[in-house]
Design an enzyme around this catalytic site. Structure first.
Site, PDB file in Angstrom:
ATOM      1  N   CYS A   1       5.206  -4.580   4.442  1.00  0.00           N
ATOM      2  CA  CYS A   1       3.778  -4.510   4.125  1.00  0.00           C
ATOM      3  C   CYS A   1       3.098  -5.871   4.294  1.00  0.00           C
ATOM      4  O   CYS A   1       3.617  -6.741   5.005  1.00  0.00           O
ATOM      5  CB  CYS A   1       3.573  -3.970   2.708  1.00  0.00           C
ATOM      6  SG  CYS A   1       1.882  -3.415   2.377  1.00  0.00           S
TER       7      CYS A   1
ATOM      8  N   ASP B   1       3.037  -4.793  -6.679  1.00  0.00           N
ATOM      9  CA  ASP B   1       1.775  -4.289  -7.224  1.00  0.00           C
ATOM     10  C   ASP B   1       1.871  -4.198  -8.735  1.00  0.00           C
ATOM     11  O   ASP B   1       0.914  -4.481  -9.438  1.00  0.00           O
ATOM     12  CB  ASP B   1       1.441  -2.926  -6.605  1.00  0.00           C
ATOM     13  CG  ASP B   1       0.932  -3.115  -5.197  1.00  0.00           C
ATOM     14  OD1 ASP B   1      -0.243  -3.460  -5.038  1.00  0.00           O
ATOM     15  OD2 ASP B   1       1.729  -3.013  -4.262  1.00  0.00           O
TER      16      ASP B   1
HETATM   17  C1  RUB Z   1       0.014  -3.956  -0.560  1.00  0.00           C
HETATM   18  C2  RUB Z   1       1.348  -4.220  -1.161  1.00  0.00           C
HETATM   19  C3  RUB Z   1       1.663  -5.659  -1.457  1.00  0.00           C
HETATM   20  C4  RUB Z   1       1.283  -5.960  -2.915  1.00  0.00           C
HETATM   21  C5  RUB Z   1       1.335  -7.446  -3.197  1.00  0.00           C
HETATM   22  O1  RUB Z   1      -0.334  -2.574  -0.580  1.00  0.00           O
HETATM   23  O2  RUB Z   1       2.113  -3.342  -1.479  1.00  0.00           O
HETATM   24  O3  RUB Z   1       3.025  -5.910  -1.305  1.00  0.00           O
HETATM   25  O4  RUB Z   1      -0.012  -5.491  -3.192  1.00  0.00           O
HETATM   26  O5  RUB Z   1       0.317  -8.111  -2.504  1.00  0.00           O
HETATM   27  P1  RUB Z   1      -1.795  -2.137  -0.055  1.00  0.00           P
HETATM   28  P2  RUB Z   1      -0.152  -9.570  -2.968  1.00  0.00           P
HETATM   29  O6  RUB Z   1      -1.915  -2.602   1.363  1.00  0.00           O
HETATM   30  O7  RUB Z   1      -1.802  -0.656  -0.219  1.00  0.00           O
HETATM   31  O8  RUB Z   1      -2.805  -2.794  -0.966  1.00  0.00           O
HETATM   32  O9  RUB Z   1       1.060 -10.411  -2.952  1.00  0.00           O
HETATM   33  O10 RUB Z   1      -1.182  -9.973  -1.956  1.00  0.00           O
HETATM   34  O11 RUB Z   1      -0.708  -9.439  -4.346  1.00  0.00           O
END
Ligand code: RUB
Length: 307
Positions: free
Chosen positions: A131, A198
């Site tokens: 991701c 998340d």
């Molecule tokens: C994004 C996702 C990321 C976390 C952490 O999912 O799963 O790994 O949100 O991101 P989506 P960060 O694209 O559905 O938002 O480290 O930027 O907080």
């Protein structure tokens, strides 16, 4: 609602703003915009505006405790302010200062986390990720000097892996994009897995983009260490009393715009990786075992279990 605030809400829903930290920051910025556009005549009315906007923002992405915690923190502060005898101007000024400080602290915490994460990555390591996590890319860019190679899973159906690959390539990090189904094949080349987060439950389980748990299971099979980069603000306090974090189910059209008749589509955005598959969380306090996340996060969030 002012159109600028409405745009933030729409952008979060459409994943134009994605990743837990970017979403939380966008939500706090929306509160700051409300200060500018508010028509409230007194602190209590302003508090009501902010709480109802917070509820709308929290609903944009259900599986985002970092946003919820940031909004709760803002509402708690404002509730205290609204109880006093301050003028509306003084209340807005204090709230603006508080939330601006909150955003600065988030950036300071992220910087510390990037540093701890970069120290974790060995020289010449092959790091696999899934991701797009701004926290993970922050770490990987910091570790660039260690001659690392990154393997990024493309992340169906919204291809956030492409965002990761493009960002890292632009920063001069060696990166290869693979289809999600190739994760087992490429695991043999990996030294370490690093994903974002998340939500972290009270048991230290990780909720992150769907496919993360498959990656963790495959890593275990190959004896490859699995880490998640997660600020303590990603703790989901409702999991303490047994309430499960709701897994966001997104529009089926993201998977297949016009499927043939009779084909049912399911499109969960996230999945849960049990703590036993996780070597550690990279946090702003350093690298901690999954079991320690709850204690440190409740301290940071000021959650009192006993009065
Ligand atoms: C994004 C996702 C990321 C976390 C952490 O999912 O799963 O790994 O949100 O991101 P989506 P960060 O694209 O559905 O938002 O480290 O930027 O907080």
């Amino acid at each position: 609602m002012h159109s600028e605030i409405k745009k933030t809400i729409d952008d979060i829903k459409a994943l134009k703003i994605q990743g837990a930290r970017n979403i939380a920051k966008a939500a706090v910025n929306a509160l700051l915009l409300q200060i500018k556009y508010s028509k409230a005549k007194n602190p209590k009315a302003f508090y009501r505006e902010i709480t109802s906007l917070s509820e709308i923002l929290a609903d944009t992405r259900p599986t985002e405790p970092m946003m919820r915690n940031a909004l709760d923190d803002a509402c708690r502060f404002l509730s205290g302010e609204a109880k006093g005898k301050k003028s509306i101007d003084a209340t807005k000024k204090n709230f603006a200062a508080r939330e601006t400080g909150f955003l600065q602290k988030m950036d300071e915490d992220a910087k510390k986390l990037f540093e701890y994460g970069a120290r974790l990555i060995p020289q010449n390591a092959v790091v696999m990720t899934h991701c797009h996590s701004s926290t993970v890319t922050g770490i990987l860019k910091k570790a660039k000097g260690k001659n690392i190679k990154v393997i990024a899973c493309e992340t169906r159906p919204r291809y956030q892996g492409r965002v990761t690959a493009a960002e890292l390539a632009k920063a001069g990090v060696d990166v290869t994009l693979i289809v999600d189904g190739a994760m087992n094949l490429y695991m043999k080349k990996a030294d370490l897995i690093l994903v974002g987060a998340d939500s972290i439950t009270s048991r230290g389980d990780l909720i992150n983009k769907v496919g993360t748990s498959a990656l963790a299971h495959v890593a275990k099979m190959h004896d490859v260490s699995f880490y998640s980069a997660a600020e303590l603000f990603k703790y989901s306090s409702m999991t303490f009393y047994g309430t499960r974090e709701k897994i966001e189910e997104r529009d089926s059209k993201e998977v297949w715009e016009k499927p043939p008749k009779g084909v049912r589509i399911s499109n969960p955005a996230f999945d849960v990786t049990a703590a036993k598959y996780i070597n550690g969380y990279v946090t702003e306090l350093g690298i901690i075992p999954p079991q320690a996340f709850f204690t440190l996060a409740t301290q940071k969030l000021g959650i009192k279990i006993y009065e």
